[in-house]
Enzyme design. Sequence first.
Site, mmCIF file in Angstrom:
data_model
loop_
_atom_site.group_PDB
_atom_site.id
_atom_site.type_symbol
_atom_site.label_atom_id
_atom_site.label_comp_id
_atom_site.label_asym_id
_atom_site.label_seq_id
_atom_site.Cartn_x
_atom_site.Cartn_y
_atom_site.Cartn_z
ATOM 1 N N ARG A 265 -52.614 -28.100 -22.126
ATOM 2 C CA ARG A 265 -51.730 -26.843 -21.068
ATOM 3 C C ARG A 265 -52.259 -27.456 -19.990
ATOM 4 O O ARG A 265 -51.000 -26.730 -19.397
ATOM 5 C CB ARG A 265 -51.752 -25.417 -21.870
ATOM 6 C CG ARG A 265 -50.614 -25.306 -22.700
ATOM 7 C CD ARG A 265 -51.427 -23.906 -23.392
ATOM 8 N NE ARG A 265 -50.117 -23.129 -23.865
ATOM 9 C CZ ARG A 265 -49.836 -22.671 -24.849
ATOM 10 N NH1 ARG A 265 -50.810 -23.301 -25.647
ATOM 11 N NH2 ARG A 265 -48.621 -21.536 -25.054
ATOM 12 N N ARG B 204 -47.352 -10.936 -32.874
ATOM 13 C CA ARG B 204 -48.816 -10.773 -31.599
ATOM 14 C C ARG B 204 -48.045 -10.016 -30.715
ATOM 15 O O ARG B 204 -47.109 -9.931 -30.065
ATOM 16 C CB ARG B 204 -47.888 -12.171 -31.795
ATOM 17 C CG ARG B 204 -48.758 -13.613 -32.489
ATOM 18 C CD ARG B 204 -48.115 -14.658 -32.218
ATOM 19 N NE ARG B 204 -48.086 -14.697 -30.879
ATOM 20 C CZ ARG B 204 -48.968 -16.668 -29.620
ATOM 21 N NH1 ARG B 204 -48.328 -17.408 -30.552
ATOM 22 N NH2 ARG B 204 -48.622 -16.358 -28.809
ATOM 23 N N ARG C 117 -40.078 -12.974 -34.171
ATOM 24 C CA ARG C 117 -41.113 -13.653 -34.570
ATOM 25 C C ARG C 117 -42.409 -12.754 -35.255
ATOM 26 O O ARG C 117 -42.537 -11.974 -34.884
ATOM 27 C CB ARG C 117 -42.299 -14.563 -33.741
ATOM 28 C CG ARG C 117 -42.853 -15.584 -34.471
ATOM 29 C CD ARG C 117 -42.930 -16.949 -33.268
ATOM 30 N NE ARG C 117 -43.802 -16.515 -31.869
ATOM 31 C CZ ARG C 117 -44.644 -17.680 -31.281
ATOM 32 N NH1 ARG C 117 -44.041 -18.641 -31.350
ATOM 33 N NH2 ARG C 117 -45.477 -16.566 -30.531
ATOM 34 N N LYS D 135 -43.308 -25.033 -31.874
ATOM 35 C CA LYS D 135 -44.721 -26.690 -32.206
ATOM 36 C C LYS D 135 -45.929 -25.421 -33.467
ATOM 37 O O LYS D 135 -46.086 -26.443 -34.280
ATOM 38 C CB LYS D 135 -45.883 -25.767 -31.187
ATOM 39 C CG LYS D 135 -44.937 -26.483 -29.664
ATOM 40 C CD LYS D 135 -46.191 -26.888 -28.496
ATOM 41 C CE LYS D 135 -47.198 -25.100 -28.476
ATOM 42 N NZ LYS D 135 -45.955 -24.313 -27.529
ATOM 43 N N ARG E 93 -44.582 -16.400 -20.060
ATOM 44 C CA ARG E 93 -45.709 -17.568 -20.270
ATOM 45 C C ARG E 93 -44.565 -18.506 -20.225
ATOM 46 O O ARG E 93 -45.060 -19.849 -20.433
ATOM 47 C CB ARG E 93 -45.781 -17.128 -22.021
ATOM 48 C CG ARG E 93 -46.625 -16.269 -22.302
ATOM 49 C CD ARG E 93 -46.352 -15.612 -23.826
ATOM 50 N NE ARG E 93 -46.908 -16.331 -24.785
ATOM 51 C CZ ARG E 93 -45.878 -16.443 -26.260
ATOM 52 N NH1 ARG E 93 -45.907 -14.931 -26.886
ATOM 53 N NH2 ARG E 93 -46.513 -17.592 -27.264
HETATM 54 P P1 AMP Z 1 -49.851 -20.166 -28.353
HETATM 55 O O1 AMP Z 1 -50.356 -19.436 -29.267
HETATM 56 O O2 AMP Z 1 -49.845 -21.375 -28.259
HETATM 57 O O3 AMP Z 1 -48.719 -19.394 -27.446
HETATM 58 O O4 AMP Z 1 -50.899 -19.564 -27.041
HETATM 59 C C1 AMP Z 1 -51.339 -17.733 -26.983
HETATM 60 C C2 AMP Z 1 -52.095 -18.111 -25.463
HETATM 61 O O5 AMP Z 1 -53.099 -18.383 -25.757
HETATM 62 C C3 AMP Z 1 -50.930 -18.287 -24.480
HETATM 63 O O6 AMP Z 1 -50.136 -17.793 -23.900
HETATM 64 C C4 AMP Z 1 -52.736 -18.056 -23.323
HETATM 65 O O7 AMP Z 1 -52.626 -17.117 -22.921
HETATM 66 C C5 AMP Z 1 -54.022 -18.758 -24.016
HETATM 67 N N1 AMP Z 1 -53.800 -20.370 -24.445
HETATM 68 C C6 AMP Z 1 -53.604 -21.093 -25.266
HETATM 69 N N2 AMP Z 1 -53.573 -22.800 -25.579
HETATM 70 C C7 AMP Z 1 -54.172 -22.711 -24.842
HETATM 71 C C8 AMP Z 1 -54.817 -23.867 -23.543
HETATM 72 N N3 AMP Z 1 -54.692 -25.027 -24.197
HETATM 73 N N4 AMP Z 1 -54.977 -23.527 -22.068
HETATM 74 C C9 AMP Z 1 -54.844 -21.895 -21.964
HETATM 75 N N5 AMP Z 1 -54.511 -20.655 -22.493
HETATM 76 C C10 AMP Z 1 -54.034 -21.758 -23.653
#
Ligand code: AMP
Length: 216
Positions: free
Chosen positions: A83, A155, A122, A8, A166
């Site tokens: 999400r 990360r 990553r 993404k 996740r």
């Molecule tokens: P990502 O970089 O999109 O994988 O997001 C990393 C982390 O941020 C996720 O594992 C969640 O803890 C938090 N996060 C990101 N977007 C959301 C969302 N829309 N709702 C809730 N938590 C989020």
Amino acid sequence: MGPPGAGKGTQAKRLSEKYAMRHLSSGDILRAERAAGSALGRELARYMDAGALVPDETIVKVMVKALTGGSDGQGILLDGFPRTVPQAQALDAQLAQAGKPLDAVAVIDASRDEIVARITGRRSCPRCGRAYHVTFLRPRRDDLCDDCGQALTRRSDDTEAVVRQRLEAYDRQTEPVIAYYRRRPGLKVLDIDGSAAPDEVTRRLQRAFDALVHQG
Ligand code: AMP
């Protein structure tokens, strides 16, 4: 939309540049808040490092602020938000108020084995956000960004144990959002196989986006 590691972030960055859209990544926005060291940032870290979603109320507040912050008339590419179904409903209400409904939802998927291999290797540039992988998308010089020469970082939630959490959150909380969008009459849901090489996934997304633009 799509599970963690499906591509993404990489694809959203490329497409937003190609179509001059504003790229709003909820994960990037939350990581910036964490890096700023605020009280909110410390609270977010607890959820993020456990591989759990942050509470709906918190993320909706953060994303509504980001959504309303841009210039008029520029398209927005949302990455990582919504999400959960309540988040999707809050987004609908916000977009209805602005008179700008969703044009399309792109779903990028990949197999679970592929995802774990991708995420654990990553890396990204802390300055420009460009994404790399230790095996599949190597920088020209080891551990340095091709564009800015910065040392690449990993990360804190990209470990195998956290990735499993996740993925579990994705299956339980985010899959229903895709079903919610599929049920909506007139909304295009573009299914993209994310298991191909990144350039090929970009080509497929571009073809799907161009077809949407031509259909008006
Ligand atoms: P990502 O970089 O999109 O994988 O997001 C990393 C982390 O941020 C996720 O594992 C969640 O803890 C938090 N996060 C990101 N977007 C959301 C969302 N829309 N709702 C809730 N938590 C989020």
